[in-house]
Write an enzyme that holds these catalytic residues in place. Structure first.
Site, PDB file in Angstrom:
ATOM      1  N   GLU A 174      10.143   0.000  11.421  1.00 42.87           N
ATOM      2  CA  GLU A 174       8.907   0.776  11.338  1.00 42.87           C
ATOM      3  C   GLU A 174       8.577   1.426  12.678  1.00 42.87           C
ATOM      4  OE1 GLU A 174       6.482  -1.594   7.801  1.00 42.87           O
ATOM      5  OE2 GLU A 174       6.216  -2.195   9.881  1.00 42.87           O
ATOM      6  N   THR A 224       0.836  -1.207   0.000  1.00 41.45           N
ATOM      7  CA  THR A 224       0.000   0.000   0.000  1.00 41.45           C
ATOM      8  C   THR A 224       0.868   1.253   0.000  1.00 41.45           C
ATOM      9  OG1 THR A 224      -1.648  -1.237   1.271  1.00 41.45           O
ATOM     10  CG2 THR A 224      -1.969   1.130   1.097  1.00 41.45           C
TER      11      THR A 224
END
Length: 226
Positions: A107, A32
């Protein structure tokens, strides 16, 4: 293009609109956010934007560099203005599970260094309770079976993530144990228990980190704020 890919493209490209000239941007990992990264590259060229980015994985770095996006080392950055990332699940409080792509450690470090975090999600990612998606836990290779047993005794049903016939390796050369808990009643308590286990590097529970989700809702993007 199937419906899920269409939704990923829609929300991914929408997120690129939140990036302003002069920003330092965190670029997440996954299919995405790849749409966000490509759209950002288009905007940089079309609008002559001055944007620098911090990457959360080798895969994202490779994509960003191929598109001409300027990358910085996180150690050389005081703070990140905005990080855009995907998620594997998010609940109504915008807590989530991340790490399906194996980049949970980088992340989470980038997210914590960011003033603002936006997640992009197709319609399948919204849940009432976390846990249906297997919770990734990054562990050292040294003694990993002991961590596995501890998680097994906790009722987390861990499985060593594989890449073909070999264990999957993160960018930090660690293993991932995917915990099939099915339902997580207290995400904060579980995250604390996991991180207190010697040999656990990081877990995929992202609690009180996300500020806003751009979620696909049929043919439009729904903005959900924490």
């Amino acid at each position: 293009m199937d419906q899920q890919t269409y939704e990923k493209k829609m929300v991914g490209e929408k997120a690129a609109e939140y990036i302003k000239d002069g920003m330092i941007v965190g670029l997440g990992t996954g299919s995405t956010v790849a749409f966000t990264t490509k759209k950002l590259a288009d905007r940089i060229k079309a609008e002559n934007l001055s944007i620098q980015a911090v990457s959360t994985s080798h895969a994202t770095s490779k994509l960003a560099e191929s598109l001409g996006i300027s990358l910085l080392d996180l150690n050389d950055v005081q703070k990140i203005d905005l990080t855009i990332d995907g998620c594997d699940e998010f609940d109504p409080e915008l807590n989530g599970i991340k790490g399906g792509g194996g980049a949970l450690l980088f992340e989470k470090i980038v997210a914590q260094a960011s003033d603002r975090n936006i997640w992009v999600a197709d319609a399948s990612k919204a849940v009432n309770q976390l846990g249906a998606f297997p919770l990734p836990v990054e562990v050292l290779r040294f003694g990993w079976r002991h961590m596995f047993r501890a998680m097994e005794e906790k009722g987390l049903h861990p499985k060593l993530r594989m890449n073909g016939e070999e264990p999957f390796l993160t960018d930090s050369k660690n293993y991932i144990l995917d915990c099939h808990a099915k339902a997580i009643d207290d995400a904060k308590a579980l995250a604390g228990w996991l991180n207190a286990l010697p040999g656990v590097v990081e877990n995929g529970l992202f609690i009180n980190i996300c500020d806003q989700v751009l979620a696909a809702d049929h043919d439009k993007v729904k903005v959900i704020n924490r």
